[in-house]
Design an enzyme around this catalytic site. Sequence first.
Site, PDB file in Angstrom:
ATOM      1  N   ARG A  19      61.914  42.396  36.430  1.00 35.00           N
ATOM      2  CA  ARG A  19      61.886  42.748  35.013  1.00 35.00           C
ATOM      3  C   ARG A  19      63.151  43.512  34.678  1.00 35.00           C
ATOM      4  O   ARG A  19      63.549  44.424  35.392  1.00 35.00           O
ATOM      5  CB  ARG A  19      60.662  43.619  34.746  1.00 35.00           C
ATOM      6  CG  ARG A  19      60.508  44.103  33.327  1.00 35.00           C
ATOM      7  CD  ARG A  19      59.285  44.969  33.215  1.00 35.00           C
ATOM      8  NE  ARG A  19      58.056  44.197  33.127  1.00 35.00           N
ATOM      9  CZ  ARG A  19      57.526  43.810  31.965  1.00 35.00           C
ATOM     10  NH1 ARG A  19      58.097  44.113  30.837  1.00 35.00           N
ATOM     11  NH2 ARG A  19      56.407  43.122  31.954  1.00 35.00           N
ATOM     12  N   GLY A  20      63.796  43.106  33.615  1.00 29.48           N
ATOM     13  CA  GLY A  20      64.954  43.850  33.136  1.00 29.48           C
ATOM     14  C   GLY A  20      64.604  44.425  31.782  1.00 29.48           C
ATOM     15  O   GLY A  20      63.434  44.487  31.415  1.00 29.48           O
ATOM     16  N   LYS A  21      65.639  44.836  31.034  1.00 27.87           N
ATOM     17  CA  LYS A  21      65.375  45.446  29.740  1.00 27.87           C
ATOM     18  C   LYS A  21      64.804  44.454  28.732  1.00 27.87           C
ATOM     19  O   LYS A  21      63.942  44.788  27.944  1.00 27.87           O
ATOM     20  CB  LYS A  21      66.670  46.050  29.193  1.00 27.87           C
ATOM     21  CG  LYS A  21      66.525  47.527  28.930  1.00 27.87           C
ATOM     22  CD  LYS A  21      67.812  48.111  28.476  1.00 27.87           C
ATOM     23  CE  LYS A  21      67.553  49.511  27.952  1.00 27.87           C
ATOM     24  NZ  LYS A  21      68.775  50.151  27.547  1.00 27.87           N
ATOM     25  N   PHE A  22      65.309  43.235  28.779  1.00 26.29           N
ATOM     26  CA  PHE A  22      64.890  42.246  27.783  1.00 26.29           C
ATOM     27  C   PHE A  22      64.342  40.968  28.402  1.00 26.29           C
ATOM     28  O   PHE A  22      64.171  39.980  27.717  1.00 26.29           O
ATOM     29  CB  PHE A  22      66.066  41.894  26.864  1.00 26.29           C
ATOM     30  CG  PHE A  22      66.650  43.092  26.204  1.00 26.29           C
ATOM     31  CD1 PHE A  22      65.953  43.755  25.213  1.00 26.29           C
ATOM     32  CD2 PHE A  22      67.897  43.569  26.581  1.00 26.29           C
ATOM     33  CE1 PHE A  22      66.486  44.869  24.606  1.00 26.29           C
ATOM     34  CE2 PHE A  22      68.438  44.684  25.979  1.00 26.29           C
ATOM     35  CZ  PHE A  22      67.728  45.343  24.994  1.00 26.29           C
ATOM     36  N   ASP A 138      78.245  41.732  37.101  1.00 27.39           N
ATOM     37  CA  ASP A 138      77.080  42.548  37.464  1.00 27.39           C
ATOM     38  C   ASP A 138      76.619  42.195  38.880  1.00 27.39           C
ATOM     39  O   ASP A 138      75.425  42.023  39.137  1.00 27.39           O
ATOM     40  CB  ASP A 138      75.957  42.357  36.433  1.00 27.39           C
ATOM     41  CG  ASP A 138      74.976  43.541  36.403  1.00 27.39           C
ATOM     42  OD1 ASP A 138      75.299  44.603  36.978  1.00 27.39           O
ATOM     43  OD2 ASP A 138      73.887  43.398  35.820  1.00 27.39           O
TER      44      ASP A 138
HETATM   45  P1  ADP Z   1      67.874  40.867  34.227  1.00 22.10           P
HETATM   46  O1  ADP Z   1      68.931  40.320  33.355  1.00 22.10           O
HETATM   47  O2  ADP Z   1      66.700  41.388  33.490  1.00 22.10           O
HETATM   48  O3  ADP Z   1      68.384  41.810  35.296  1.00 22.10           O
HETATM   49  P2  ADP Z   1      67.582  38.889  36.360  1.00 22.10           P
HETATM   50  O4  ADP Z   1      67.994  37.485  36.142  1.00 22.10           O
HETATM   51  O5  ADP Z   1      68.462  39.746  37.215  1.00 22.10           O
HETATM   52  O6  ADP Z   1      67.282  39.560  34.955  1.00 22.10           O
HETATM   53  O7  ADP Z   1      66.114  38.894  36.981  1.00 22.10           O
HETATM   54  C1  ADP Z   1      65.442  40.119  37.205  1.00 22.10           C
HETATM   55  C2  ADP Z   1      64.850  40.118  38.594  1.00 22.10           C
HETATM   56  O8  ADP Z   1      63.899  39.036  38.715  1.00 22.10           O
HETATM   57  C3  ADP Z   1      65.850  39.875  39.739  1.00 22.10           C
HETATM   58  O9  ADP Z   1      66.485  41.080  40.111  1.00 22.10           O
HETATM   59  C4  ADP Z   1      64.930  39.325  40.809  1.00 22.10           C
HETATM   60  O10 ADP Z   1      64.230  40.365  41.465  1.00 22.10           O
HETATM   61  C5  ADP Z   1      63.924  38.497  40.014  1.00 22.10           C
HETATM   62  N1  ADP Z   1      64.371  37.095  39.938  1.00 22.10           N
HETATM   63  C6  ADP Z   1      65.257  36.585  39.057  1.00 22.10           C
HETATM   64  N2  ADP Z   1      65.469  35.275  39.262  1.00 22.10           N
HETATM   65  C7  ADP Z   1      64.700  34.938  40.319  1.00 22.10           C
HETATM   66  C8  ADP Z   1      64.503  33.723  41.055  1.00 22.10           C
HETATM   67  N3  ADP Z   1      65.138  32.607  40.712  1.00 22.10           N
HETATM   68  N4  ADP Z   1      63.663  33.743  42.117  1.00 22.10           N
HETATM   69  C9  ADP Z   1      63.010  34.882  42.464  1.00 22.10           C
HETATM   70  N5  ADP Z   1      63.174  36.062  41.815  1.00 22.10           N
HETATM   71  C10 ADP Z   1      63.995  36.107  40.763  1.00 22.10           C
HETATM   72 MG    MG Z   2      69.531  41.494  37.011  1.00 25.00          MG
END
Ligand code: ADP
Ligand code: MG
Length: 404
Positions: A19-22, A138
């Site tokens: 989960r991120g901010k959005f 990032d």
């Molecule tokens: P944000 O922009 O909110 O940081 P991310 O794309 O980094 O979004 O995704 C948030 C988190 O979700 C990642 O840090 C990871 O833990 C999990 N995640 C994202 N994409 C995948 C994926 N393809 N498979 C498994 N986990 C994922």
């Molecule tokens: Mg991220």
Amino acid sequence: MNEPFTDHYSILPGRELGRGKFAVVRKCVEKRTGREYAAKFMRKRRKGQDCRSEIVHEVAVLELARASERVVNLHQVYEMASEMVLVLEFAAGGEIYFQCVAERGEEEAFSETEVKRLMRQILEGVEFLHRNNVVHLDLKPQNILLTRDAPVGDIKIVDFGLSRMVNSHKELREIMGTPEYVAPEILNYEPISTATDMWSIGVLAYVMLTGVSPFLGDNKQETFLNISQLNVSYTEDELLHLDRAALAFMQALLRKKPQERATAEQCLRHPWLQQIQEEAGQPSASAAAAPELQEAASASSALLHSSPEESPAAREENEDVEDEEEEEEVHEELMVMAAYTLHGQCRHTTTTTTSSSEKEVLAAAVAAAAATGQQQKAVSKRFKFEEPFIGGLQEILPTGEFIC
Ligand code: ADP
Ligand code: MG
């Protein structure tokens, strides 16, 4: 195609991958094939601003990076009234963050041999991106995933939310990134380039090898100060048992002047990464043909599915958002959006670009920290989960809004 995401996928209950901010990422299963995917649900409106073009940019970059197996594969995209869903290849091993924070010597912590193999893969992905004029901006353990965790699988780079194109004639100077990984030129409001990612790779190598975050201070100002003064130790206990070439590798990246840093291509030829048998004979991801940007962008039209429906996950997610969403139905072709996004720089609005007065405030914050004697090394350098820099800056500059 105009069918809702939930017609084609079942979201696995209670299973939130991140989960991120959005954004919220959930594990889901494609009904037709039974295959598992990671669905990234992203709100189009954030803090009252339409951020659809930013999501489209992320989609376009993922599409461009299709030819690299080190970047997570984008399977499909769905668009609903107030959110978009990126259906991504599922990286079952999760973030390398967990192995990074493990105490050295613990079973979960990476061995140096493992770090070498993974670092090589990260560099293959980054070299591909840079060859295609994309900077990630990032790179950190939370955005580097593994295909499986035991035995440790292969690398998948995710999260192109802050990524930018660097081939335009315009200089790119934006404040972004995650404090511990952010390069000095970002703090100094100097131009951003592919070398900006290489700094983060240096920090990443340090963290993967030692579990210690080299510039982390007790607060963001102290972290920024450590970075701008290049306050990094190569004599920590955790580094002593390492191959000397590993130190040289990090030193080739943690240089203040971007032009002096090793490129991804040079890193791949670095002596530290030469003794890997694992991939002998395998074609590297970076050797894959780099498509022209326009080709990649136009290919993406097949991925998009528009739907006025909103998924249950989105409804849940959006409950707390000031959602003055109109009942919009969007059926644009991604081809058009991607072309638009890749040829310009994303986030052109004044709220996202740092002005010189903001730069002065940041400089003042760093100078103030120096004046109060915080220039010594941070006490605690153990990892903490940091939000990208945009959030941190808002703390320093309460009036500034950098990203919607
Ligand atoms: P944000 O922009 O909110 O940081 P991310 O794309 O980094 O979004 O995704 C948030 C988190 O979700 C990642 O840090 C990871 O833990 C999990 N995640 C994202 N994409 C995948 C994926 N393809 N498979 C498994 N986990 C994922
Ligand atoms: Mg991220």
